[in-house]
Motif scaffolding. Structure first.
Motif, short mmCIF file in Angstrom:
data_model
loop_
_atom_site.label_atom_id
_atom_site.label_comp_id
_atom_site.label_asym_id
_atom_site.label_seq_id
_atom_site.Cartn_x
_atom_site.Cartn_y
_atom_site.Cartn_z
N GLN A 111 0.81 -1.21 0.00
CA GLN A 111 0.00 0.00 0.00
C GLN A 111 0.85 1.27 0.00
OE1 GLN A 111 -3.33 -2.36 2.59
NE2 GLN A 111 -3.05 -0.22 3.14
N CYS A 112 2.15 1.08 -0.21
CA CYS A 112 3.06 2.22 -0.27
C CYS A 112 3.36 2.56 -1.72
CB CYS A 112 4.37 1.89 0.43
SG CYS A 112 4.22 1.64 2.21
N LEU A 113 3.42 3.84 -2.01
CA LEU A 113 3.76 4.33 -3.34
C LEU A 113 4.90 5.34 -3.21
CD1 LEU A 113 0.12 4.73 -4.59
CD2 LEU A 113 1.86 3.44 -5.82
N PRO A 114 5.76 5.44 -4.22
CA PRO A 114 6.88 6.38 -4.11
C PRO A 114 6.38 7.83 -4.08
CG PRO A 114 6.73 5.46 -6.33
CD PRO A 114 5.75 4.71 -5.49
N VAL A 115 7.08 8.66 -3.32
CA VAL A 115 6.76 10.09 -3.32
C VAL A 115 7.31 10.69 -4.61
CG1 VAL A 115 7.20 12.32 -2.20
CG2 VAL A 115 6.79 10.28 -0.81
N PRO A 116 6.44 11.22 -5.48
CA PRO A 116 6.94 11.81 -6.73
C PRO A 116 7.92 12.95 -6.43
CG PRO A 116 4.55 11.52 -6.81
CD PRO A 116 4.96 11.27 -5.39
N ALA A 117 8.97 13.03 -7.23
CA ALA A 117 10.00 14.06 -7.02
C ALA A 117 9.42 15.46 -7.14
CB ALA A 117 11.13 13.87 -8.02
N LEU A 281 -4.85 -2.10 -6.02
CA LEU A 281 -5.24 -0.73 -6.37
C LEU A 281 -4.00 0.16 -6.46
CD1 LEU A 281 -7.74 1.00 -6.86
CD2 LEU A 281 -7.98 1.28 -4.39
N ALA A 282 -3.07 -0.02 -5.52
CA ALA A 282 -1.82 0.76 -5.54
C ALA A 282 -1.03 0.48 -6.81
CB ALA A 282 -0.98 0.44 -4.30
N ASP A 283 -0.99 -0.80 -7.23
CA ASP A 283 -0.27 -1.15 -8.46
C ASP A 283 -0.88 -0.45 -9.66
OD1 ASP A 283 1.54 -2.78 -7.18
OD2 ASP A 283 0.43 -4.63 -7.55
N GLU A 284 -2.21 -0.43 -9.71
CA GLU A 284 -2.89 0.22 -10.83
C GLU A 284 -2.64 1.73 -10.82
OE1 GLU A 284 -7.43 0.50 -12.52
OE2 GLU A 284 -6.72 -1.45 -11.84
N LEU A 285 -2.66 2.32 -9.63
CA LEU A 285 -2.39 3.76 -9.52
C LEU A 285 -0.96 4.07 -9.96
CD1 LEU A 285 -4.20 4.54 -6.17
CD2 LEU A 285 -4.68 5.63 -8.36
N ARG A 286 -0.01 3.20 -9.59
CA ARG A 286 1.38 3.43 -9.97
C ARG A 286 1.51 3.45 -11.50
NH1 ARG A 286 3.44 -0.31 -7.20
NH2 ARG A 286 4.44 0.77 -5.48
N ARG A 287 0.77 2.55 -12.16
CA ARG A 287 0.83 2.50 -13.62
C ARG A 287 0.08 3.64 -14.28
NH1 ARG A 287 -0.76 -2.80 -12.62
NH2 ARG A 287 -2.84 -2.35 -13.46
N GLU A 288 -1.12 3.95 -13.78
CA GLU A 288 -2.02 4.86 -14.49
C GLU A 288 -1.91 6.32 -14.05
OE1 GLU A 288 -3.81 3.85 -16.99
OE2 GLU A 288 -3.49 1.69 -16.76
N ALA A 289 -1.93 6.55 -12.74
CA ALA A 289 -2.00 7.93 -12.23
C ALA A 289 -0.64 8.53 -11.90
CB ALA A 289 -2.89 7.97 -10.98
N TRP A 290 0.29 7.68 -11.43
CA TRP A 290 1.57 8.24 -10.97
C TRP A 290 2.36 8.95 -12.06
CZ3 TRP A 290 -0.51 7.82 -6.65
CH2 TRP A 290 0.17 8.10 -5.47
N PRO A 291 2.32 8.49 -13.33
CA PRO A 291 3.04 9.26 -14.37
C PRO A 291 2.55 10.71 -14.48
CG PRO A 291 2.54 7.06 -15.17
CD PRO A 291 1.83 7.20 -13.86
N LEU A 293 1.42 12.51 -11.94
CA LEU A 293 2.00 13.20 -10.78
C LEU A 293 3.48 13.49 -11.02
CD1 LEU A 293 0.19 11.00 -8.18
CD2 LEU A 293 0.10 13.49 -8.10
N GLU A 294 4.19 12.48 -11.53
CA GLU A 294 5.63 12.63 -11.73
C GLU A 294 5.95 13.67 -12.80
OE1 GLU A 294 6.25 8.52 -12.37
OE2 GLU A 294 6.65 8.09 -10.25
N ALA A 295 5.02 13.85 -13.74
CA ALA A 295 5.22 14.85 -14.79
C ALA A 295 4.75 16.25 -14.36
CB ALA A 295 4.47 14.43 -16.05
N GLY A 296 4.17 16.33 -13.16
CA GLY A 296 3.71 17.62 -12.66
C GLY A 296 2.36 18.06 -13.20
N ARG A 297 1.66 17.12 -13.88
CA ARG A 297 0.34 17.48 -14.43
C ARG A 297 -0.76 17.46 -13.36
NH1 ARG A 297 2.52 14.38 -18.73
NH2 ARG A 297 1.58 12.46 -17.95
N ILE A 298 -0.53 16.71 -12.30
CA ILE A 298 -1.46 16.69 -11.17
C ILE A 298 -0.70 17.10 -9.92
CG2 ILE A 298 -2.93 15.25 -9.69
CD1 ILE A 298 -3.41 13.40 -12.03
N ARG A 299 -1.27 18.03 -9.18
CA ARG A 299 -0.68 18.44 -7.90
C ARG A 299 -1.83 18.60 -6.91
NH1 ARG A 299 4.37 20.77 -8.23
NH2 ARG A 299 5.25 20.75 -6.13
N PRO A 300 -1.80 17.87 -5.77
CA PRO A 300 -2.92 17.96 -4.84
C PRO A 300 -3.14 19.37 -4.32
CG PRO A 300 -1.07 16.79 -3.84
CD PRO A 300 -0.72 16.99 -5.28
N VAL A 301 -4.39 19.68 -4.06
CA VAL A 301 -4.75 21.01 -3.55
C VAL A 301 -4.67 20.97 -2.02
CG1 VAL A 301 -6.58 22.74 -3.43
CG2 VAL A 301 -6.27 21.40 -5.53
#
Length: 333
Positions: A111-117, A281-291, A293-301
């Motif tokens: 359930q751990c995901l890397p912190v995007p740079a 779910l974490a695996d799917e998020l790493r594949r689908e959503a994390w890119p 975040l890592e590209a800076g297109r999503i930033r939490p409010v």
């Protein structure tokens, strides 16, 4: 290897009640079990279920810590059996079943995901609970796909802002409701296509004007008398996904529209789901959503940040419903 302290500061109320029960106390540093990691917590997200737990309305699942807090970000400092010790030192954010309001917390490794740079620890701590919830409900259960129009209630809440961010990143047109003109303006800034002030507008009529054929998905955290109104907003083959019931867990549902439009009513809760489900779910998020975040297109409010010791003030902020986005606790040594 760094020697870990025996005790830590945590928020672990002995009784239910108002925000004032959230006082810092000393607790033993938890030990990671098989398949788990120990994280030195830098920041922890504050969520509506934490408030419900404090009030005695949402007890922790069996085996979960009594310490509240469902999402954390920090550094791995120890590993349990079956987890590669080389992971010590990794920066992760994690979904947990409890224990986040503390200087150390245990998390299942899956359930751990890397912190995007691109993100700070505070921003990373604001991700897991809402991102896991929105992905599993809007995209998995709701089947939202590129080109769909969706209606999200509570558009400036943590869930709402995350639904806007993820939805727009994946090609959805996101309509939201919010409780003031100021909040509606913020929702539009964040990326909503249309925002409805539910206090002065009939959201059913507003949705019909914007999406005459109806929306494909409604993500609902309101329940009660909103449910039949939500069904009126749905297009043929539409999906209604319930994730909370702030206006009541009972609803009167008209059956003819469900049959005529072939609607699907579904919903879920996340906290009690298995580690296996959350890890997948974490695996799917790493594949689908994390890119994204890592590209800076999503930033939490981020609405506001409080020190751990001021958790009571963080809960007061949440209960005021004036916040836009996530409220986060920050740990200081």
């Amino acid at each position: 290897m760094t020697t870990l302290p025996a005790t830590m500061i945590a928020i672990d109320p002995a009784e239910t009640g108002g925000p004032e029960v959230l006082k810092p106390v000393e607790r033993p540093v938890p030990k990671p079990g098989a398949g788990e990691l120990l994280v030195k917590v830098a920041a922890a997200g504050v969520n509506r279920p934490d408030v419900m737990q404090r009030l005695g309305l949402y007890p922790p699942p069996k085996g979960a810590p009594t310490i509240p807090g469902l999402e954390i970000a920090g550094e791995i400092v120890a590993t349990g059996e079956g987890v590669d010790p080389a992971r010590v030192g990794e920066r992760v954010c994690a979904l947990v079943a409890g224990g986040g309001y503390a200087h150390y917390a245990v998390a299942p490794a899956g359930q751990c995901l890397p912190v995007p740079a691109t993100l700070t620890m505070i921003e990373a701590a604001a991700l897991p609970e809402t991102v896991f919830t929105v992905w599993s409900n809007l995209f998995q259960r709701g089947g939202a796909a590129e080109g769909d129009t969706v209606l999200v209630h509570g558009g400036t809440s943590g869930i709402g802002t995350t639904a806007i961010l993820l939805g727009t990143a994946f090609g959805l047109t996101v309509l939201v409701t919010a409780g003031s003109d100021e909040k509606c303006a913020r929702a539009l800034e964040i990326g909503a296509a249309h925002a409805i002030n539910y206090k002065i507008q009939d959201f059913v009529e507003s949705v019909k004007q914007v999406a005459p054929g109806g929306v494909q998905v409604v993500l609902d955290m309101v329940g009660g008398d909103y449910v039949p109104r939500n069904l009126a907003c749905l297009a043929e083959e539409g999906r209604h996904v319930s994730i909370a019931a702030q206006r009541g867990a009972k609803a009167e549902i008209p059956l003819w529209p469900i049959m005529a439009k072939r609607l699907t009513l579904t919903g879920s809760t996340l906290r009690a789901r298995s580690v296996e489900f959350k890890s997948a779910l974490a695996d799917e998020l790493r594949r689908e959503a994390w890119p994204h975040l890592e590209a800076g297109r999503i930033r939490p409010v981020i609405d506001s940040v409080f020190p751990l010791e001021a958790a009571a003030d963080a809960h007061r902020r949440m209960e005021s419903s004036e916040h836009v986005g996530k409220i986060v606790l920050e740990m200081h040594d």
